[in-house]
Scaffold this active site. Structure first.
Site, PDB file in Angstrom:
ATOM      1  N   SER A  26       0.797  -1.231   0.000  1.00 17.79           N
ATOM      2  CA  SER A  26       0.000   0.000   0.000  1.00 17.79           C
ATOM      3  C   SER A  26       0.827   1.278   0.000  1.00 17.79           C
ATOM      4  O   SER A  26       0.275   2.345  -0.224  1.00 17.79           O
ATOM      5  CB  SER A  26      -0.955   0.029   1.204  1.00 17.79           C
ATOM      6  OG  SER A  26      -0.218   0.016   2.403  1.00 17.79           O
TER       7      SER A  26
ATOM      8  N   LYS B  99       0.832   4.513   6.778  1.00 17.30           N
ATOM      9  CA  LYS B  99       0.210   5.310   5.726  1.00 17.30           C
ATOM     10  C   LYS B  99       0.733   6.737   5.799  1.00 17.30           C
ATOM     11  O   LYS B  99       1.402   7.128   6.758  1.00 17.30           O
ATOM     12  CB  LYS B  99      -1.328   5.364   5.905  1.00 17.30           C
ATOM     13  CG  LYS B  99      -2.028   4.048   5.981  1.00 17.30           C
ATOM     14  CD  LYS B  99      -2.190   3.380   4.633  1.00 17.30           C
ATOM     15  CE  LYS B  99      -2.867   2.036   4.810  1.00 17.30           C
ATOM     16  NZ  LYS B  99      -2.287   0.966   4.054  1.00 17.30           N
TER      17      LYS B  99
END
Lengths: 169, 164
Positions: free
Chosen positions: B40, B83
């Site tokens: 990701s 993230k």
């Protein structure tokens, strides 16, 4: 010459004092982190179980072993202010059905608690901002489970069950 | 002999607890090494990269837009996610994809942050689960340690258009 030796001795004493402080500070920090901590509660949202200025003991073991259960009173970090803590009762765990309407509403509404979250409500339903307004809270925000009331002395002991038992489905 | 052995064991346990506590506080207040997995955050961080995540910014509430953070997963308290912060409390964030015709926006609530992976096509982030509470953030990734040819400070966001 004598002043130099005095200064060096003083310097060594300061360094070892700092060293001992850091050492015992770390041990104390780990005790609060893994065993439990004392918490002074403020606000009316958990009356009559916990009133303003009560001091409780919150143990950390249940939280680390993921053994928080429905009906437990927990201390959690506030989802709206990372520096503040909130003290509420767990009404629903992940997957549980919780009632989102008030006790006096005609039409009952329900919701399911998402994975990894808990539904928190204060015992004083009329005067508590909790999951009924801000939704379910991630389990990871829970700091500890309140297990003993320490102050005031006439209330010392284990805390009462939820006065709103009908809301735990 | 038995008493000597018992005294040695107790002092060994005592030293272990002592240095264990000091190490724990170092990881808690200074920083920790994290091994990342998953696609990701590509190309900034790839599978099996090791990064150093510092805790000072988080404790002083100095996390900024564009920082890569390690946070506890809102769906599994035992897992961590890595993230990039795309919006802080009060910011306007774009909730529609880059290829959508109609752009939709939302505002990040107080005490929350909006996280997105750099690999927008293959990342489950705030676009699916919404903003997460700031208190879930563990630390800010500041250095990539492994692999050696990628050692150093991490790149800026490849999706700069999404930071409003």
């Amino acid at each position: 010459m004598k002043t130099g030796r005095m200064f060096r001795g003083f310097f060594v004493k300061t360094i070892s004092f700092v060293g001992y402080t850091v050492q015992y500070g770390c041990i104390a920090h780990c005790a609060f982190e893994y065993i439990g901590e004392f918490v002074s509660c403020s606000g009316p949202s958990m009356e009559p179980t916990i009133t303003n200025h009560d001091v409780v003991f919150s143990e950390r073991v249940s939280r680390h072993l993921c053994r928080i259960q429905k009906g437990d009173i927990v201390i959690a970090k506030s989802p709206f202010d990372p520096k503040m803590n909130i003290c509420k009762r767990v009404i629903g765990l992940e997957g549980d059905k919780v009632c989102t309407s008030g006790p006096s509403d005609v039409f009952k509404t329900h919701t399911y608690v998402p994975r990894g979250h808990v539904w928190l409500e204060g015992d004083n339903l009329r005067n508590s901002t909790d999951s009924r307004s801000y939704g379910p809270v991630p389990y990871a925000l829970i700091r500890g489970r309140v297990c003993l009331k320490l102050w005031p002395p006439h209330n010392f002991g284990v805390l009462a069950e939820s006065p709103n038992d009908g809301r735990i489905l």
